[in-house]
Design an enzyme around this catalytic site. Structure first.
Site, short mmCIF file in Angstrom:
data_model
loop_
_atom_site.label_atom_id
_atom_site.label_comp_id
_atom_site.label_asym_id
_atom_site.label_seq_id
_atom_site.Cartn_x
_atom_site.Cartn_y
_atom_site.Cartn_z
N GLU A 29 0.66 -1.20 0.18
CA GLU A 29 0.17 0.03 0.08
C GLU A 29 0.73 1.08 -0.05
O GLU A 29 1.84 1.11 0.65
CB GLU A 29 -1.13 -0.27 1.22
CG GLU A 29 -1.67 1.16 1.51
CD GLU A 29 -2.86 1.29 2.62
OE1 GLU A 29 -2.78 0.52 3.31
OE2 GLU A 29 -3.97 1.85 2.14
N CYS A 219 -6.66 0.91 2.95
CA CYS A 219 -7.50 1.92 2.91
C CYS A 219 -7.21 2.81 1.40
O CYS A 219 -8.19 3.26 1.02
CB CYS A 219 -6.91 2.95 4.01
SG CYS A 219 -7.33 2.43 5.50
N ASN A 342 -12.48 -3.49 1.45
CA ASN A 342 -11.43 -3.53 2.61
C ASN A 342 -12.00 -2.98 3.78
O ASN A 342 -12.40 -1.64 3.83
CB ASN A 342 -10.22 -2.77 1.86
CG ASN A 342 -9.05 -2.38 3.10
OD1 ASN A 342 -8.45 -3.44 3.24
ND2 ASN A 342 -9.09 -1.42 3.71
N GLU A 343 -12.15 -3.79 4.64
CA GLU A 343 -12.43 -3.48 6.05
C GLU A 343 -13.85 -2.61 6.04
O GLU A 343 -13.97 -1.77 6.84
CB GLU A 343 -11.35 -2.65 6.84
CG GLU A 343 -10.08 -3.75 6.91
CD GLU A 343 -9.40 -2.62 7.85
OE1 GLU A 343 -9.49 -1.66 8.41
OE2 GLU A 343 -8.04 -3.25 8.34
O1 AHR Z 1 -2.14 -1.66 7.02
C1 AHR Z 1 -2.48 -0.14 7.20
C2 AHR Z 1 -3.82 -0.01 7.44
O2 AHR Z 1 -4.58 -0.78 7.95
C3 AHR Z 1 -4.69 -0.31 5.88
O3 AHR Z 1 -4.88 0.46 5.12
C4 AHR Z 1 -5.98 -0.64 6.32
O4 AHR Z 1 -6.93 -1.61 5.66
C5 AHR Z 1 -5.81 -1.16 7.85
O5 AHR Z 1 -6.76 -0.43 8.55
#
Ligand code: AHR
Length: 760
Positions: A29, A219, A342-343
């Site tokens: 990321e 994120c 994602n989450e």
């Molecule tokens: O790994 C860091 C963050 O942690 C990621 O972007 C997110 O998916 C999680 O909350």
């Protein structure tokens, strides 16, 4: 306990269960300058002059640039090189423009760099001098001709004449006016080609032998707000035409490592791609909350997702396969996995958008394994709702996340043994919340648990992967780096030990001479008050029936101790009134293990109970949304500890009521798999974690014994489990020896991988 305890590891006969073949992978990321300023080999910062205040307060087109005569530099937007690259500089010579890069550009004697930019001169051609310079000295120098009239792409090669670190200087001679944009400085490879990836970081990733790479997050995949969702199509093609957007971690995304470079990275590391696309909603942790892509825009969005699969896998006579071929890749990238969301908060909008996308992918690409999402934590409302939704939909796999402390990992080694049949698991993000050996060993113990449950867990990736020293938003990370160094963590070594030595057939293991470590409540403790972002007065304090004096806590001040307690039976009541500041306060109760009641956690928007063990914390209960502490308005807090039960009342409302997790820790854990070597013989890969101060000697007994064995034993060990911290290299590294016999030494605080084979 004796100095060296003896234990046994009985490796049973294999029962036809295969190790998950893609189990160990990477999570990438653009966080902590992992890509721009990191894996992206680009040496210049803000080479497009597109930084702006939406990225970060105070940033603008000139961030990272300076000039000897400031008023000879003008930021302009008329007739730019591309609408996506709207800002450029007009430079009126004589002026020298300097880019600070990311802490300068490292050079080594003989190293080549390709400098390129778009420039527009007047009626006459312009000759510019470019230098990588340091303290007045030149590390590399060249000249570039800018043809007359219109935008032209110009380039030159610079060759460093010394090791050092410098900054790029561009000199515009007197009398000339030159427009400049998309300035790039990249080290060159053996054939003089500009490098896409920083070589030492690329090598660090290759050394992990990843089976898959997840991208672009995290994120970043679903973005802060609908405008910030990562749309893959805007990240391919010429770099100066890519859409640049704010990074959800508070900086700028140039997208110079976009989707094509991501697929190239997968090729370079031998990994299969695992892209994650937004499930039609943006991240909920944003002032506007989780917004959904408009209903009438969903068809186009779904088409984009299908097009991504075609871009990766389609033959060169498909629309997007042809685009890939035109970009230099006629061969497909063999995409097999696709993360969706994602989450995300499991809302009705999420369910609707997710279902539409998943249905479309299933319909058109049944060969693709779609991976759903089950919230940010390995439990809780979104976890439960996400799992229920995935089960109901028959989703192939879900993405679990687990950032927890080492104790939690040791308590949960067997977590996946009892999962019911249904969607399989991709543990997409996990870390034991510190860069100590203690955390690395907890991860290793848990990874043994992952490996021995292939019916459930198919994929796993530690997160985050990369962090530039001095530019990080999140710790712990797997690999730190500076301009010139790669600093692997202890967790990095653990990942490598799992990934480089893999068996293919799973064997059951029985450990003898080992008991799980009991977890008990501390016998003594005390109560402490603190407030990092506020000044708070506490009155009417009653601790276990005794009235205490009023006290005050201030930012930066020491915690205020209220008195001793029995952590298994205590009652505290107090009234807190904030005098100044924006945040809330914390009540801490306990000893070595402790609880923290956060009244006003997460920017004063929630209440939360945190648990700390061995100095590393977990969210134990919450965060639960709350209006927050307000200046001058008293808050009555009551905390009751009753055995493992914790209750917290705020202004009379029971907000937290739960049992602390007292399941024992599995500190000594073993796993085994076998494989067939190139010569047809059987080899065993045996992994053992000894997360304990006691040294042990393990006798390995194979149910299917080998003749005269020899073992290659890799050991990661350290006397102090709490050594190791962010932004430095791990103080411990694996040591490899070859040994005979059937025993393996397990030093205190160690992780061992033994590859056992017959003497050839
Ligand atoms: O790994 C860091 C963050 O942690 C990621 O972007 C997110 O998916 C999680 O909350």
């Amino acid at each position: 306990m004796t100095a060296h305890e003896r234990i046994t590891i009985d490796v049973g006969a294999q029962q036809g269960v295969e190790v998950a073949p893609d189990l160990w992978g990477l999570f990438i990321e653009d966080l902590n300058d992992a890509l721009d300023g990191g894996l992206n080999a680009e040496c210049l910062r803000n080479g497009d002059f597109e930084f702006n205040a939406a990225d970060r307060d105070g940033w603008d087109a000139l961030t990272a640039w300076s000039a000897d005569v400031a008023d000879r530099v003008e930021v302009r937007t008329d007739a730019p090189i591309h609408p996506n690259n709207a800002h450029y500089l007009r430079l009126t010579g004589p002026v020298t423009l300097v880019n600070e890069g990311w802490d300068g550009t490292g050079t080594s004697d003989g190293q080549g760099f390709l400098l390129s930019f778009f420039a527009r001169a007047g009626a006459e051609p312009a000759r510019l001098t470019v230098t990588i310079g340091s303290n007045g000295g030149s590390l590399a120098r060249a000249q570039v001709m800018v043809p007359a009239g219109g935008w032209h792409r110009c380039e030159t090669t610079l060759t460093a004449v010394a090791d050092g670190r410098g900054r790029l200087h561009i000199e515009i001679p007197a009398g000339l006016v030159v427009d400049l944009d998309h300035v790039s400085l990249r080290p060159t490879g053996p054939g003089g080609e500009p490098l896409t990836f920083r070589p030492d970081l690329l090598q660090a990733l290759k050394d992990l032998s990843p089976s898959f790479i997840r991208f672009p997050g995290g994120c970043v995949a679903h973005g802060l707000g609908l405008d910030n969702i990562y749309h893959w199509k805007t990240t391919i093609g010429p770099r100066h035409e890519r859409a640049q957007i704010p990074n959800s971690w508070g900086y700028h995304q140039s997208r110079q490592i976009g989707y094509l470079e991501y697929f190239e990275l997968c090729q370079a590391t031998g990994a299969t791609p695992l892209p994650v696309v937004a499930a039609g909603v943006c991240c909920q942790n944003y002032p506007g909350g989780a917004q959904a892509i408009a209903d009438d825009a969903m068809d186009a969005y779904i088409q984009d997702v299908l097009d991504l699969i075609e871009f990766a896998n389609g033959s060169a006579d498909t629309l997007w396969g042809a685009r890939r071929a035109a970009l230099g890749h006629p061969e497909p990238f063999r995409l097999r996995y696709l993360g969706l969301g994602n989450e995300d908060e499991i809302t009705d909008d999420f369910r609707d958008r997710y279902a539409r996308i998943e249905d479309a992918v299933r319909g058109r690409h049944p060969e693709i394994c779609v991976i759903g999402t089950v919230g940010p934590q390995p439990f809780g409302p979104d976890f439960e709702a996400g799992w229920a939704f995935a089960r109901a939909r028959g989703t192939a796999m879900v993405d679990e996340h687990g950032y927890r402390n080492p104790r939690w990992f040791h308590q949960n080694v067997d977590r996946y043994r009892t999962y019911e049949p249904g969607p399989q698991v991709y543990l997409g993000e996990y870390a034991a919340r510190s860069n100590t050996l203690r955390s690395a060993l907890a991860e290793a113990a848990y990874m043994i648990g992952l490996e021995r449950n292939p019916g459930v867990v198919r994929l796993a990736s530690y997160a985050p992967l990369l962090a530039r020293v001095g530019h990080a938003q999140w710790t712990p990370d797997l690999i730190y780096f500076t301009a010139t160094e790669v600093l692997p963590s202890a967790s990095y070594h653990v990942q490598g030990m799992f990934s480089r030595e893999r068996g293919t057939r799973l064997h059951p293991v029985t450990l003898g001479g080992v008991e799980p470590e009991p977890v008990t409540l501390p016998e003594t403790g005390s109560v402490r008050l603190m407030s990092q972002g506020a000044s708070v007065d506490y009155a009417d304090i009653v601790l276990d029936g005794l009235v205490r004096h009023p006290v005050t806590t201030d930012p930066g001040g020491e915690p205020v101790e209220l008195g001793g307690i029995d952590p298994a039976a205590a009652t505290l009541e107090l009234t807190a009134t904030r005098r100044a500041g924006d945040e809330g306060f914390v009540v801490e109760l306990g000893g070595d293990s402790y609880l923290q009641v956060h009244v006003g956690a997460w920017q004063n928007r929630s209440t939360l109970v945190i648990r700390g063990d061995d100095g590393i914390t977990n969210d134990d209960h919450g965060p639960l949304h709350w209006h927050g502490v307000r200046t001058g308005i008293p808050v009555r807090v009551r905390v009751r500890l009753d055995g493992a039960r914790v209750r917290v009342w705020i202004d009379g409302e029971l907000r937290h009521d739960y049992e602390q997790d007292l399941r024992p820790e599995h500190r000594v854990v073993a796993g085994a798999a076998s494989r067939t070597a190139a010569d047809g013989t059987t080899e065993y890969v045996i992994r053992v974690v000894n997360a304990h101060p006691t040294a042990r000697v393990a006798t390995i007994r194979l149910a299917e014994p080998l003749e005269q064995t020899v073992a290659t034993v890799t050991t990661l060990a350290g006397a102090n489990p709490d050594e190791g911290q962010p932004f430095t290299a791990s103080p411990v590294a694996p040591v490899v020896i070859t040994t005979g016999g059937d025993t393996v030494d397990l030093p205190p605080w160690s992780f061992v991988t033994a590859v056992v084979r017959s003497i050839p």
